[in-house]
Each structure stands twice: as structure tokens, then as C-alpha cells.
Motif scaffolding. Structure first.
Motif, PDB file in Angstrom:
ATOM      1  N   ILE A 176      38.213  62.927  -7.966  1.00 43.45           N
ATOM      2  CA  ILE A 176      37.631  62.954  -9.164  1.00 43.45           C
ATOM      3  C   ILE A 176      36.929  64.359  -8.206  1.00 43.45           C
ATOM      4  O   ILE A 176      36.289  63.876  -6.971  1.00 43.45           O
ATOM      5  CB  ILE A 176      36.056  61.918  -9.514  1.00 43.45           C
ATOM      6  N   GLY A 177      36.670  65.296  -8.671  1.00 47.16           N
ATOM      7  CA  GLY A 177      37.475  66.374  -7.893  1.00 47.16           C
ATOM      8  C   GLY A 177      37.736  66.587  -6.333  1.00 47.16           C
ATOM      9  O   GLY A 177      38.873  66.359  -6.239  1.00 47.16           O
ATOM     10  N   PRO A 178      37.172  66.627  -5.062  1.00 51.82           N
ATOM     11  CA  PRO A 178      38.034  66.015  -3.754  1.00 51.82           C
ATOM     12  C   PRO A 178      37.762  64.619  -3.210  1.00 51.82           C
ATOM     13  O   PRO A 178      38.411  64.605  -2.493  1.00 51.82           O
ATOM     14  CB  PRO A 178      37.667  67.558  -2.962  1.00 51.82           C
ATOM     15  N   MET A 179      37.263  63.887  -4.204  1.00 49.90           N
ATOM     16  CA  MET A 179      37.298  61.899  -4.027  1.00 49.90           C
ATOM     17  C   MET A 179      38.531  61.357  -4.653  1.00 49.90           C
ATOM     18  O   MET A 179      38.848  61.434  -5.929  1.00 49.90           O
ATOM     19  CB  MET A 179      36.304  62.259  -4.680  1.00 49.90           C
ATOM     20  N   LEU A 180      38.140  60.479  -3.705  1.00 49.43           N
ATOM     21  CA  LEU A 180      40.043  59.692  -4.527  1.00 49.43           C
ATOM     22  C   LEU A 180      38.864  58.487  -4.999  1.00 49.43           C
ATOM     23  O   LEU A 180      37.996  57.639  -3.979  1.00 49.43           O
ATOM     24  CB  LEU A 180      40.884  58.915  -3.679  1.00 49.43           C
ATOM     25  N   GLU A 181      39.084  58.412  -6.153  1.00 52.73           N
ATOM     26  CA  GLU A 181      38.260  56.911  -6.315  1.00 52.73           C
ATOM     27  C   GLU A 181      38.824  56.091  -7.124  1.00 52.73           C
ATOM     28  O   GLU A 181      40.419  55.351  -7.385  1.00 52.73           O
ATOM     29  CB  GLU A 181      37.946  57.605  -7.928  1.00 52.73           C
TER      30      GLU A 181
END
Length: 172
Positions: A48-53
Motif C-alpha cells: 500500500i504505497g511504500p508500506m507492506l501490509e
């Protein structure tokens, strides 16, 4: 701003960790306790954008209670450190946030959590117990990773112990 919002090497590394993984959790309630093993879990990871969910849950038809656990991992380029947040429907601990002190390499990220209270159930009553927690995520190779969580109970004689080990294997 545009430069800071671009995916740096850390976000690119997180992209490679996206996908589906089989997970086993080994837990120790206290130092020296007999471990409890929970298998039949799946982690679904996406960017999610630069985040790993990551959303962790039992596979369909698995025995035991159903639950959902979500976490987010990102590298904050402005602060030069990793940030993490998790929430778990099994525990009343609320949102748990952590951060690294340094710009650790993505193969081994060490993070400290904000201290939190967790229930300590004795007989028919429950009291709160303050804990400190550290987490180490080790990427062993492209298909295997381990997330170790170490706990230290507040008190005059603190003892740190490995409380949880999440073992991940990428599905092919």
C-alpha cells in the motif's frame, strides 16, 4: 517531496516480500515455559504505497479460533528508520507501534515497541502487566523469514524472553 516519496531501496525490498506465506507461530508465555505451536495460518502481503501490509489468519477449515492480525512495515526515508504497527483481534492490547533506532538493512530489522499493558489472568481475576517488547525480523532468503518478539515484564528484576516466533514460508 517527490524524491522522499519515491521508493528507495528499502521499499523496493518490501515489494519483493509481497505475496502469500504459510505461517507457524511458536509462543512462550513466560521464560522457560513450554512452547505452544499454532500452524495452519496464512499471511497475505501486499504493498500500500511504500508500506507492506500483512493480514494473518487461519486457513479455511483450520481448527481453533478464528482471528485476524494485521501489520504494516515501512521505511520512513525522512526519519531514516523502519516503522511498524500491528493490531490483533486475539488480544486487547490495541494498536501496537514500533520503530527501529537505525536504518537497519532489510535482511535484519530490529525494532522497539512502545511499552504496553496486557492482561495477566490469575484464577478468576485479571490485572494489567506492563511489558516492553522488541521485535527482530530476519529475512533468511527470498522464501523464508522469521519474526521474533522478545518480552520484558516491568518490575525490579526484569527478565527478557522470546515470547513469539512467526516462521514464514512463501507459497509457490
Amino acid at each position: 517531496m517527490d524524491q522522499l516519496n519515491e521508493f528507495g531501496p528499502e521499499a523496493q525490498a518490501l515489494v519483493r516480500r509481497a505475496g502469500t506465506r504459510d505461517v507457524t507461530i511458536t509462543s512462550w508465555d513466560a521464560p522457560g515455559a513450554t512452547p505452544a505451536v499454532l500452524s495452519g495460518l496464512v499471511a497475505e502481503r501486499r504493498m500500500i504505497g511504500p508500506m507492506l501490509e500483512e493480514v494473518l489468519h487461519p486457513i479455511a477449515g483450520a481448527s481453533g479460533a478464528s482471528f485476524n492480525r494485521a501489520d504494516f512495515l515501512t521505511f520512513n526515508r525522512l526519519e531514516g528508520r523502519w516503522q511498524y504497527m500491528s493490531m490483533d483481534s486475539r488480544a486487547p492490547d490495541g494498536l501496537m507501534s514500533a520503530f527501529s533506532l537505525d536504518a537497519d538493512p532489510e535482511q535484519r530489522v530490529f525494532m522497539s515497541f512502545q511499552p504496553f499493558a496486557t492482561p495477566n489472568i490469575s484464577g478468576t481475576s485479571a490485572i494489567g502487566q506492563m511489558l516492553r517488547m522488541e521485535q527482530v525480523i530476519v529475512r533468511q532468503d527470498a522464501d523464508h523469514e522469521v519474526k521474533d518478539q522478545y518480552f520484558t515484564a516491568a518490575g525490579s528484576t526484569p527478565v527478557k524472553w522470546l515470547g513469539n516466533r512467526y516462521s514464514y514460508t512463501r507459497r509457490k
